[in-house]
Design a protein around this motif. Structure first.
Motif, short mmCIF file in Angstrom:
data_model
loop_
_atom_site.label_atom_id
_atom_site.label_comp_id
_atom_site.label_asym_id
_atom_site.label_seq_id
_atom_site.Cartn_x
_atom_site.Cartn_y
_atom_site.Cartn_z
N LEU A 278 0.83 -1.19 0.00
CA LEU A 278 0.00 0.00 0.00
C LEU A 278 0.88 1.25 0.00
O LEU A 278 1.89 1.31 0.70
N SER B 90 -6.52 -4.50 0.58
CA SER B 90 -5.75 -3.29 0.31
C SER B 90 -4.92 -3.54 -0.94
O SER B 90 -5.49 -3.74 -2.00
N ILE C 84 -8.29 0.61 -1.04
CA ILE C 84 -8.64 -0.31 0.04
C ILE C 84 -10.12 -0.66 -0.10
O ILE C 84 -10.88 0.07 -0.74
N THR D 103 -5.62 5.53 5.77
CA THR D 103 -6.43 4.38 6.19
C THR D 103 -6.39 4.25 7.71
O THR D 103 -7.43 4.05 8.35
N HIS E 111 -6.04 -1.08 -6.75
CA HIS E 111 -5.48 -1.98 -5.73
C HIS E 111 -4.10 -2.47 -6.16
O HIS E 111 -3.21 -2.65 -5.33
N LYS F 185 -1.84 4.35 3.22
CA LYS F 185 -1.80 3.60 4.49
C LYS F 185 -2.03 4.53 5.66
O LYS F 185 -2.81 4.23 6.57
#
Length: 194
Positions: free
Chosen positions: A44, A71, A109, A52, A103, A49
């Motif tokens: 990711l 993810s 994600i 997220t 992705h 990240k």
């Protein structure tokens, strides 16, 4: 007479050759980009990240438990998922083959919600925190504020669990070797809002 004819043929041939060379040289250089040999990411994107993690934390403060169900996905994994409902058992869940999904570039994600009993649900009407608002909608609003785009806003196929940050790049850009490395979320949000 024969020399004149040969001279005329040579002149016409030379003129045609000059015209062809001039035409080829004057073509715009932006016709088709050749794919660059840039390796695909293997995880990711760090900004995705970080956002997220922020999304999960913000949701938790509102009593919503967000579960990231997918993810980064390799092109091979994407191809296997694409086969689902086609040549493999299951329902069709994607229209993207390997290399055709955000992705595959670490820019997307998928999420779901967790119930108090630990079940993972994709119920868009679920209200765990009992505030009269669907948790799904609350999570999507938080995600958008963090810079994500939501698959539920797509005009065609709606992908409600899907969140992505494309940094202004298309799948074609990514396939041609462009990467969002060195970008900042602030700059990307400003670009997206223009």
């Amino acid at each position: 007479m024969k020399l004149r004819r040969i001279g005329s043929i040579v002149f016409i041939f030379t003129l045609a050759l000059v015209f062809i060379l001039f035409y080829l040289d004057s073509k715009p250089s932006t016709e088709v980009k050749k794919k660059q040999s840039v390796p695909l990411p293997t995880e990711l994107n760090p900004i995705v990240k970080d956002r997220t993690d922020q999304l999960i934390q913000q949701a938790a403060k509102k009593g919503i438990v967000v579960v990231i169900t997918d993810s980064f996905r390799s092109a091979e994994d994407q191809d296997r998922l694409y086969q689902q409902g086609r040549t493999a058992e299951g329902n069709i869940v994607t229209n993207a083959k390997g290399g055709e999904s955000f992705h595959n570039y670490g820019l997307a994600i998928d999420f779901a919600l967790e119930t108090p009993s630990g079940d993972v649900v994709w119920d868009r009407e679920y209200d765990r925190n009992e505030n009269g608002k669907e948790d799904w909608t609350e999570v999507v609003q938080m995600a958008k504020a963090l810079g994500f785009k939501w698959g539920g806003d797509w005009k065609g196929f709606k992908d409600y669990p899907h969140l992505e940050m494309n940094f202004g790049l298309t799948i074609a850009d990514l396939q041609n070797g462009e990467r969002p490395a060195g970008t900042t979320l602030t700059a990307d949000l400003e670009t997206d809002q223009q």
